[in-house]
Design an enzyme around this catalytic site. Structure first.
Site, PDB file in Angstrom:
ATOM      1  N   SER A  24       0.991  -1.079  -0.321  1.00 45.22           N
ATOM      2  CA  SER A  24       0.007  -0.233  -0.028  1.00 45.22           C
ATOM      3  C   SER A  24       0.841   1.233   0.410  1.00 45.22           C
ATOM      4  O   SER A  24       0.562   2.560  -0.767  1.00 45.22           O
ATOM      5  CB  SER A  24      -0.859   0.414   0.931  1.00 45.22           C
ATOM      6  OG  SER A  24       0.252   0.440   2.735  1.00 45.22           O
ATOM      7  N   MET A  97      10.420  -6.900   4.322  1.00 43.41           N
ATOM      8  CA  MET A  97      10.654  -7.412   6.071  1.00 43.41           C
ATOM      9  C   MET A  97      12.142  -8.031   6.050  1.00 43.41           C
ATOM     10  O   MET A  97      12.140  -9.316   6.529  1.00 43.41           O
ATOM     11  CB  MET A  97       9.489  -8.201   5.887  1.00 43.41           C
ATOM     12  CG  MET A  97       8.004  -6.961   6.032  1.00 43.41           C
ATOM     13  SD  MET A  97       8.081  -6.333   7.098  1.00 43.41           S
ATOM     14  CE  MET A  97       7.990  -7.338   8.170  1.00 43.41           C
ATOM     15  N   ARG A  98      13.486  -7.333   5.005  1.00 42.46           N
ATOM     16  CA  ARG A  98      14.220  -8.647   5.601  1.00 42.46           C
ATOM     17  C   ARG A  98      15.396  -6.730   6.196  1.00 42.46           C
ATOM     18  O   ARG A  98      14.631  -6.228   5.779  1.00 42.46           O
ATOM     19  CB  ARG A  98      15.114  -8.452   4.216  1.00 42.46           C
ATOM     20  CG  ARG A  98      14.254 -10.023   3.292  1.00 42.46           C
ATOM     21  CD  ARG A  98      13.871 -11.100   3.480  1.00 42.46           C
ATOM     22  NE  ARG A  98      14.600 -11.564   4.342  1.00 42.46           N
ATOM     23  CZ  ARG A  98      15.113 -12.588   4.766  1.00 42.46           C
ATOM     24  NH1 ARG A  98      13.232 -13.361   5.677  1.00 42.46           N
ATOM     25  NH2 ARG A  98      16.044 -13.938   5.439  1.00 42.46           N
ATOM     26  N   LEU A 100      18.802  -5.798   6.764  1.00 39.76           N
ATOM     27  CA  LEU A 100      19.995  -5.125   5.082  1.00 39.76           C
ATOM     28  C   LEU A 100      20.799  -5.714   6.548  1.00 39.76           C
ATOM     29  O   LEU A 100      20.892  -4.704   7.425  1.00 39.76           O
ATOM     30  CB  LEU A 100      19.848  -3.374   4.670  1.00 39.76           C
ATOM     31  CG  LEU A 100      18.471  -4.678   4.032  1.00 39.76           C
ATOM     32  CD1 LEU A 100      17.874  -3.121   3.285  1.00 39.76           C
ATOM     33  CD2 LEU A 100      18.679  -5.479   3.091  1.00 39.76           C
ATOM     34  N   HIS A 116       8.827   3.058   8.469  1.00 41.97           N
ATOM     35  CA  HIS A 116       7.941   2.264   9.444  1.00 41.97           C
ATOM     36  C   HIS A 116       6.885   2.982  10.912  1.00 41.97           C
ATOM     37  O   HIS A 116       7.082   4.828  10.784  1.00 41.97           O
ATOM     38  CB  HIS A 116       9.631   2.264  10.604  1.00 41.97           C
ATOM     39  CG  HIS A 116       9.091   1.706  11.808  1.00 41.97           C
ATOM     40  ND1 HIS A 116       9.842   0.437  11.695  1.00 41.97           N
ATOM     41  CD2 HIS A 116       9.344   2.293  12.473  1.00 41.97           C
ATOM     42  CE1 HIS A 116       9.611  -0.261  13.174  1.00 41.97           C
ATOM     43  NE2 HIS A 116       9.417   0.591  13.925  1.00 41.97           N
TER      44      HIS A 116
HETATM   45  C1  GRF Z   1       4.185  -0.576   6.450  1.00 40.20           C
HETATM   46  O1  GRF Z   1       3.249  -0.008   8.002  1.00 40.20           O
HETATM   47  C2  GRF Z   1       4.729  -0.110   7.000  1.00 40.20           C
HETATM   48  O2  GRF Z   1       5.639   1.134   7.258  1.00 40.20           O
HETATM   49  C3  GRF Z   1       6.016  -1.801   7.722  1.00 40.20           C
HETATM   50  O3  GRF Z   1       5.339  -1.934   6.618  1.00 40.20           O
HETATM   51  C4  GRF Z   1       3.899  -1.939   6.160  1.00 40.20           C
HETATM   52  C5  GRF Z   1       4.190  -2.389   4.913  1.00 40.20           C
HETATM   53  O4  GRF Z   1       3.067  -2.231   4.177  1.00 40.20           O
HETATM   54  N1  GRF Z   1       6.923  -1.202   7.318  1.00 40.20           N
HETATM   55  P1  GRF Z   1       2.377  -1.635   2.880  1.00 40.20           P
HETATM   56  O5  GRF Z   1       3.136  -3.271   2.456  1.00 40.20           O
HETATM   57  O6  GRF Z   1       3.089  -0.696   2.250  1.00 40.20           O
HETATM   58  O7  GRF Z   1       1.139  -2.392   2.565  1.00 40.20           O
END
Ligand code: GRF
Length: 224
Positions: A24, A97-98, A100, A116
């Site tokens: 998103s 989600m890795r 680094l 974040h």
């Molecule tokens: C978001 O809340 C972002 O801040 C965090 O992971 C989530 C990812 O959501 N790092 P999206 O994939 O951007 O919808």
């Protein structure tokens, strides 16, 4: 005289967005009419729903799956090859989600940013909304920052604060924060693409030009 856009294809910066899931924030960037070109979206998961959104927007997509590599270093080497093909001015992590390694982060110093879902330096890491609720904080939010090897602690570019309401659940709070994520991430990228924003040579301080500071206070719960 013929109208000449300020950001034509020659001067436009290009960005690569890294995702792992829903996408998103990536979508918010794609739809924000930014003065830069999104060259590609790269995911470390083939099943990331964000990939289809990027394709619908006509953006090149690629999957570099961490599962195909024996260790973090070899995964990151492949990821860097995929990114560098586009020679982006900026790499934007959007729900990537890795974790680094310092080597990877150093390679992109000053051109790697992240969003974040907390008001850093509070609540780095995962489950930020549940942890904020458990602590009973009254104000929570989100942060865009340059990425350094100190996880979730790089120099802060912009933050948005939201009130935590009495009946909030992690889900309702997450939704309130996410709305603001979708506002501040495009803003940060916009500043970067206009050269209003950069990281200083030491990689420690954000330098920001030509930005208004209205100075509005958020008090939660409100005063009566
Ligand atoms: C978001 O809340 C972002 O801040 C965090 O992971 C989530 C990812 O959501 N790092 P999206 O994939 O951007 O919808």
């Amino acid at each position: 005289m013929r109208y000449k856009p300020k950001f034509d294809n020659v001067t436009r910066k290009s960005i690569v967005i890294l995702i792992s899931g829903r996408g998103s924030n990536m979508q918010a960037l794609l739809e924000a009419n930014l003065p830069c070109r999104v060259a590609a979206v790269i995911s470390n998961r083939a099943d990331a729903p964000g990939l289809a959104i990027a394709e619908r927007h006509g953006i090149a997509t690629q999957v570099v799956s961490h599962r195909d590599y024996p260790d973090r270093e070899s995964f990151e080497a492949a990821l860097a090859v995929a990114i560098d093909r586009y020679q982006p001015d900026l790499v934007a992590l959007a729900g990537f989600m890795r974790i680094l390694t310092p080597n990877f982060v150093a390679r992109y110093q000053g051109r790697l940013i992240n969003i974040h879902p907390s008001l850093l330096p509070a609540y780095g890491g995962l489950d930020t909304h549940a942890r904020a609720l458990k602590d009973g904080v009254k104000i929570h939010g989100c942060t865009v920052h340059f990425v350094t090897s100190d996880l979730d602690h790089g120099p802060i570019i912009i933050q948005a604060a939201v009130p935590v309401l009495m009946n909030d659940t992690p889900e309702t709070l997450a939704a309130r924060v996410l709305r603001e994520e979708h506002r501040i991430y495009p803003q940060a990228v916009n500043w970067f693409c206009r050269d209003y924003l950069r990281l200083d040579a030491d990689g420690k301080k954000v330098l920001l030009n030509r930005v208004e500071q209205p100075g509005i206070t958020l008090i939660a719960p409100g005063l009566k």
